[in-house]
Design a protein around this motif. Structure first.
Motif, PDB file in Angstrom:
ATOM      1  N   ALA A 139      35.988  40.167  39.936  1.00  0.00           N
ATOM      2  CA  ALA A 139      37.290  39.941  39.315  1.00  0.00           C
ATOM      3  C   ALA A 139      37.402  40.674  37.988  1.00  0.00           C
ATOM      4  CB  ALA A 139      37.526  38.445  39.119  1.00  0.00           C
ATOM      5  N   GLY A 140      36.347  40.624  37.185  1.00  0.00           N
ATOM      6  CA  GLY A 140      36.353  41.324  35.905  1.00  0.00           C
ATOM      7  C   GLY A 140      36.456  42.831  36.077  1.00  0.00           C
ATOM      8  N   ALA A 141      35.771  43.357  37.081  1.00  0.00           N
ATOM      9  CA  ALA A 141      35.831  44.792  37.336  1.00  0.00           C
ATOM     10  C   ALA A 141      37.237  45.221  37.741  1.00  0.00           C
ATOM     11  CB  ALA A 141      34.829  45.161  38.432  1.00  0.00           C
ATOM     12  N   LEU A 142      37.865  44.465  38.636  1.00  0.00           N
ATOM     13  CA  LEU A 142      39.215  44.818  39.076  1.00  0.00           C
ATOM     14  C   LEU A 142      40.221  44.710  37.936  1.00  0.00           C
ATOM     15  CD1 LEU A 142      39.326  43.171  42.624  1.00  0.00           C
ATOM     16  CD2 LEU A 142      38.970  45.586  42.048  1.00  0.00           C
ATOM     17  N   ALA A 143      40.029  43.738  37.062  1.00  0.00           N
ATOM     18  CA  ALA A 143      40.931  43.602  35.912  1.00  0.00           C
ATOM     19  C   ALA A 143      40.812  44.814  34.990  1.00  0.00           C
ATOM     20  CB  ALA A 143      40.616  42.316  35.149  1.00  0.00           C
ATOM     21  N   GLU A 144      39.593  45.290  34.764  1.00  0.00           N
ATOM     22  CA  GLU A 144      39.392  46.469  33.930  1.00  0.00           C
ATOM     23  C   GLU A 144      39.983  47.719  34.580  1.00  0.00           C
ATOM     24  OE1 GLU A 144      37.309  47.495  30.580  1.00  0.00           O
ATOM     25  OE2 GLU A 144      39.052  46.177  30.751  1.00  0.00           O
ATOM     26  N   ILE A 145      39.810  47.832  35.879  1.00  0.00           N
ATOM     27  CA  ILE A 145      40.377  48.980  36.588  1.00  0.00           C
ATOM     28  C   ILE A 145      41.898  48.960  36.487  1.00  0.00           C
ATOM     29  CG2 ILE A 145      40.754  49.926  38.904  1.00  0.00           C
ATOM     30  CD1 ILE A 145      37.809  49.188  39.485  1.00  0.00           C
ATOM     31  N   ARG A 146      42.482  47.790  36.655  1.00  0.00           N
ATOM     32  CA  ARG A 146      43.948  47.707  36.512  1.00  0.00           C
ATOM     33  C   ARG A 146      44.386  48.122  35.114  1.00  0.00           C
ATOM     34  NH1 ARG A 146      48.064  48.587  35.509  1.00  0.00           N
ATOM     35  NH2 ARG A 146      50.056  47.589  35.976  1.00  0.00           N
ATOM     36  N   ARG A 147      43.608  47.738  34.118  1.00  0.00           N
ATOM     37  CA  ARG A 147      43.970  48.077  32.733  1.00  0.00           C
ATOM     38  C   ARG A 147      44.014  49.590  32.520  1.00  0.00           C
ATOM     39  NH1 ARG A 147      41.442  49.688  28.329  1.00  0.00           N
ATOM     40  NH2 ARG A 147      39.344  49.480  29.221  1.00  0.00           N
ATOM     41  N   VAL A 148      43.063  50.326  33.092  1.00  0.00           N
ATOM     42  CA  VAL A 148      42.995  51.767  32.831  1.00  0.00           C
ATOM     43  C   VAL A 148      43.830  52.586  33.812  1.00  0.00           C
ATOM     44  CG1 VAL A 148      40.734  51.557  31.744  1.00  0.00           C
ATOM     45  CG2 VAL A 148      40.881  52.140  34.192  1.00  0.00           C
ATOM     46  N   LEU A 149      44.346  51.938  34.871  1.00  0.00           N
ATOM     47  CA  LEU A 149      45.217  52.648  35.805  1.00  0.00           C
ATOM     48  C   LEU A 149      46.637  52.756  35.245  1.00  0.00           C
ATOM     49  CD1 LEU A 149      44.407  51.345  39.413  1.00  0.00           C
ATOM     50  CD2 LEU A 149      44.360  53.737  38.654  1.00  0.00           C
ATOM     51  N   ARG A 150      47.253  53.906  35.451  1.00  0.00           N
ATOM     52  CA  ARG A 150      48.655  54.050  35.102  1.00  0.00           C
ATOM     53  C   ARG A 150      49.521  53.264  36.093  1.00  0.00           C
ATOM     54  NH1 ARG A 150      48.024  60.630  34.326  1.00  0.00           N
ATOM     55  NH2 ARG A 150      47.050  60.516  32.250  1.00  0.00           N
TER      56      ARG A 150
END
Length: 263
Positions: A139-150
């Motif tokens: 969950a933490g990884a996906l949240a970080e990925i969402r943050r850096v995705l446009r």
């Protein structure tokens, strides 16, 4: 392929001493990533996964983040269709090999996907190839990925399919690591699988639910049977697995391939 440079021109590289400190701090996470591409090498493995991801969404754009790049087989293949690529891993020994020789438009970093050192809305595409199953904090990884995705950016990933009956990373029992076929159906018994194995498996619905918690919408799924790179090209088993991928049996395939989009 973009021009390559060795370590003498590594202006984009993380310095090995600092990188080693990061990997040491990550501990078990780095250990898990050590097996990242061991089962995913070979031309049929690499091209098969890239083709499967590209069937769901374009593998092209301005900025790409490749999570868990290891020694860079996949990163190298994707680099020509992006303006710039950032490749990250926490497995320092394999990352050191890639740091020595990579395409000119690739920057190599020692980073964890749960604490990315990039600004918000940076990347058009993030890829995770045989990584998700190793993460202690999905969950933490996906949240970080969402943050850096446009906005409108996409996460393309491959991961073990829960409905494939064999554990793909071996089964540790009494100090030995037994091959997956030793216990067929283990992945179907989730409590036992979690107790015995360090890596996870996923279903389409589980990926959709995990994505929703991070504001990532599942937009497509496909599957891959074992590429069987050890067999000669054109082997009868290759034809059999390719037919299975095109049939209703594909949902029982070894690998689940998914695209999740940032709304």
């Amino acid at each position: 392929m973009a021009a390559r440079r060795g370590h003498q021109g590594g202006m984009h590289n993380s310095a090995p001493p600092a990188g080693r400190r990061v990997a040491d701090e990550l501990g078990d996470e780095a250990h898990s990533f050590g097996a990242l591409h061991g089962s995913a090498r070979g031309s049929r493995n690499v091209q098969g996964r890239l083709d499967a991801m590209a069937s769901l969404a374009p593998l092209s754009g301005e900025r790409l983040l490749d999570v868990g790049c290891a020694t860079g087989e996949y990163t190298d293949a994707m680099a020509p269709t992006f303006t710039h690529v950032d490749a990250i891993d926490v497995e320092i020994d394999r990352l050191a090999l890639y740091t020595q020789d990579h395409p000119d438009n690739v920057s190599v970093h020692t980073q964890s996907v749960t604490s990315l050192e990039f600004a918000d809305d940076t990347f058009d595409v993030v890829t995770m190839i045989e990584v998700l199953e190793h993460l202690p904090d999905v969950a933490g990884a996906l949240a970080e990925i969402r943050r850096v995705l446009r906005p409108g950016g996409r996460l393309l990933l491959t991961t073990p399919n829960r409905w494939w009956p064999f554990e793909q990373h071996g089964i540790p029992i009494r100090g030995r690591r037994l091959p997956g076929p030793t216990m067929p159906g283990l992945t179907w018994v989730r409590p036992l699988h979690r107790r015995l194995c360090r890596t996870a498996t996923f279903t389409r619905s589980e990926l959709a639910t995990l994505g929703e918690t991070a504001d990532l919408r599942l937009t497509g799924v496909t599957y891959m049977m074992p590429p069987l790179d050890s067999l000669p090209e054109g082997h009868a088993l290759h034809r059999m697995t390719e037919r299975a991928e095109a049939s209703p049996l594909r949902s029982l395939s070894q690998t689940l391939v998914a695209c999740l989009e940032a709304d």
